[in-house]
Design an enzyme around this catalytic site. Structure first.
Site, PDB file in Angstrom:
ATOM      1  N   ARG A  48       6.011  -2.214  -2.054  1.00  0.00           N
ATOM      2  CA  ARG A  48       7.352  -2.039  -2.602  1.00  0.00           C
ATOM      3  C   ARG A  48       7.766  -3.258  -3.438  1.00  0.00           C
ATOM      4  O   ARG A  48       8.374  -3.131  -4.503  1.00  0.00           O
ATOM      5  CB  ARG A  48       8.359  -1.816  -1.455  1.00  0.00           C
ATOM      6  CG  ARG A  48       8.341  -0.408  -0.869  1.00  0.00           C
ATOM      7  CD  ARG A  48       9.074  -0.334   0.454  1.00  0.00           C
ATOM      8  NE  ARG A  48       8.210  -0.765   1.562  1.00  0.00           N
ATOM      9  CZ  ARG A  48       8.669  -1.107   2.755  1.00  0.00           C
ATOM     10  NH1 ARG A  48       9.965  -1.109   3.000  1.00  0.00           N
ATOM     11  NH2 ARG A  48       7.828  -1.455   3.710  1.00  0.00           N
ATOM     12  N   GLY A  78      15.695   4.604  -6.251  1.00  0.00           N
ATOM     13  CA  GLY A  78      16.046   3.334  -5.654  1.00  0.00           C
ATOM     14  C   GLY A  78      15.156   3.045  -4.449  1.00  0.00           C
ATOM     15  O   GLY A  78      14.300   3.845  -4.071  1.00  0.00           O
ATOM     16  N   GLU A  84       4.766  -5.100   0.981  1.00  0.00           N
ATOM     17  CA  GLU A  84       4.282  -5.760  -0.231  1.00  0.00           C
ATOM     18  C   GLU A  84       4.097  -4.784  -1.380  1.00  0.00           C
ATOM     19  O   GLU A  84       4.310  -5.147  -2.548  1.00  0.00           O
ATOM     20  CB  GLU A  84       2.960  -6.501   0.038  1.00  0.00           C
ATOM     21  CG  GLU A  84       2.517  -7.315  -1.172  1.00  0.00           C
ATOM     22  CD  GLU A  84       1.520  -8.411  -0.852  1.00  0.00           C
ATOM     23  OE1 GLU A  84       0.881  -8.898  -1.787  1.00  0.00           O
ATOM     24  OE2 GLU A  84       1.402  -8.778   0.330  1.00  0.00           O
ATOM     25  N   GLN A 113      -2.022 -10.956   4.601  1.00  0.00           N
ATOM     26  CA  GLN A 113      -2.255  -9.657   3.975  1.00  0.00           C
ATOM     27  C   GLN A 113      -3.768  -9.368   3.902  1.00  0.00           C
ATOM     28  O   GLN A 113      -4.514 -10.106   3.265  1.00  0.00           O
ATOM     29  CB  GLN A 113      -1.668  -9.658   2.559  1.00  0.00           C
ATOM     30  CG  GLN A 113      -2.034  -8.462   1.698  1.00  0.00           C
ATOM     31  CD  GLN A 113      -1.511  -7.158   2.250  1.00  0.00           C
ATOM     32  OE1 GLN A 113      -2.275  -6.381   2.810  1.00  0.00           O
ATOM     33  NE2 GLN A 113      -0.204  -6.944   2.137  1.00  0.00           N
ATOM     34  N   GLN A 134      13.914   2.044   1.660  1.00  0.00           N
ATOM     35  CA  GLN A 134      13.634   1.244   2.862  1.00  0.00           C
ATOM     36  C   GLN A 134      13.447  -0.214   2.454  1.00  0.00           C
ATOM     37  O   GLN A 134      12.533  -0.526   1.684  1.00  0.00           O
ATOM     38  CB  GLN A 134      12.378   1.777   3.549  1.00  0.00           C
ATOM     39  CG  GLN A 134      12.079   1.148   4.892  1.00  0.00           C
ATOM     40  CD  GLN A 134      10.843   1.785   5.524  1.00  0.00           C
ATOM     41  OE1 GLN A 134       9.769   1.743   4.956  1.00  0.00           O
ATOM     42  NE2 GLN A 134      11.013   2.366   6.691  1.00  0.00           N
TER      43      GLN A 134
END
Length: 284
Positions: free
Chosen positions: A77, A52, A75, A31, A55
Site C-alpha cells: 500500500r 482511497g 508495504e 521485509q 485500511q
C-alpha cells in the site's frame, strides 16, 4: 512462542489513525519480499486512486532515526501511494519490539499466495531465527509439514543464478531440488542447459546424476555436427586424349591377334557423340 497468524491489521479501538508524510516512512528491515510485482502495485495504485486507502498501514517509531517511521505492515500500500505521488498516507503507530515486528512482517507475506519460493524460504529462516524455533516447531505453527518447510529452506543452498531462475519461474522448484547435489559451478551450467532446452524434471534428474558425462556427450555431439562434411567423389568421365589412348589400345590388341595367326575383322562407326568398334574373329 506463538506466532501472529490471527493478525488482520484491524484498527485497534484505542489507536488513532494519523496522516504521516511518506518521506518520513522507511521500509520494514525484516521485509522478506525481495521483489515486488510492478503490475500488482499498479493495480493497487488504481484502486487507491478510485477508492482511497480503506485500511491504514501500520508503522512504529524507528529506533535509529527518531523522525522516521518503520513499516510494520502494508508495504504494498505504501509503494502504491508512492507511485501516485501522495504526500501523506493514513497510518497507525504501534509500539512493538523487533521480534514481534519481524514475525508480523514475515507472516503477512507468507499469507500472500504470490510470494516466490526463495522469499518464502527466507521468511521461514528468519522466523526460526527471531523466534528461536526449530523446523518442526515452525511447521506446526504455520500449518505446514516439517518436510514442506525443510524443502523450501533447502532451496537457499542453490546458487544466486539458479535462485533467480526460480524467482522468474523459468524453472520449477522440482528442477531446483534436482540440482541441490551439484557443486555451484555445475548448478550454474546445468540450469543454463535446462532453460536453453526446456528440460523436464526427469531429464534434469538424469543430467544431475552424471553431469560430467552429460556435458561430455553434449560436447561430442556438437563437435560431430561442427565437423565439415567431406565432399562426395565425382565420377570422372575421361574424354579427349584419354579416349584416343583407349581406342589405340583396342587396335593394338587387334594387331597382336592377327600376328598370332587369327583372322580378325573390325569395323569403326564414328558418330558425333559416340564411337563404336565391332570386332569379328574368323576361323581359318
Amino acid at each position: 512462542m506463538a506466532l501472529f497468524f490471527g493478525h488482520k491489521n484491524k484498527v485497534p479501538e484505542n489507536k488513532q489513525v494519523q496522516e504521516i508524510e511518506l518521506d518520513q516512512i522507511v521500509p520494514n528491515r525484516y521485509q522478506p519480499r525481495r521483489t515486488f510485482n510492478e503490475e500488482s502495485i499498479a493495480e493497487l495504485a488504481q484502486t487507491l486512486k478510485e477508492q482511497g486507502l480503506l485500511q491504514p498501514i501500520i508503522v512504529r517509531k524507528d529506533s535509529s532515526e527518531p523522525e522516521k517511521y518503520e513499516i510494520i505492515a502494508g508495504e504494498r500500500r505504501y509503494r502504491a501511494a508512492q507511485s501516485l505521488k501522495w504526500a501523506k498516507i493514513p497510518a497507525i503507530v504501534e509500539e512493538m519490539d523487533d521480534e514481534k515486528v519481524a514475525s508480523l512482517a514475515l507472516i503477512e507475506n507468507l499469507q500472500r499466495e504470490d510470494l516466490n519460493p526463495i522469499d518464502e524460504a527466507q521468511a521461514y529462516l528468519e522466523l526460526m531465527k527471531v523466534n528461536d524455533l526449530t523446523q518442526t516447531e515452525l511447521a506446526k505453527q504455520v500449518g505446514k509439514t516439517q518436510s514442506y518447510v525443510a524443502n523450501k529452506i533447502r532451496l537457499l543452498r542453490l546458487t544466486p543464478k539458479v535462485q533467480s531462475f526460480l524467482v522468474s519461474k523459468k524453472i520449477s522448484q522440482r528442477h531446483g531440488r534436482a540440482l541441490l547435489s551439484l557443486s555451484s559451478e555445475d548448478q550454474d551450467r546445468a540450469v543454463s542447459e535446462i532453460v536453453k532446452k526446456g528440460l523436464t524434471v526427469k531429464e534434469t534428474e538424469l543430467m544431475a546424476s552424471d553431469v560430467d558425462g552429460y556435458f561430455a556427450d553434449l560436447e561430442k555431439q556438437e563437435t560431430k555436427q561442427d565437423k565439415p562434411k567431406q565432399p562426395k567423389k565425382k565420377t570422372v568421365i575421361k574424354t579427349g586424349s584419354d579416349f584416343k589412348v583407349q581406342v589405340n589400345t583396342i587396335k593394338q590388341a587387334i594387331k597382336m591377334a592377327r600376328e598370332s595367326g587369327l583372322e580378325v575383322k573390325y569395323k569403326e562407326d564414328k558418330e558425333k557423340d559416340s564411337y563404336k568398334i565391332t570386332i569379328e574373329l574368323l576361323r581359318k
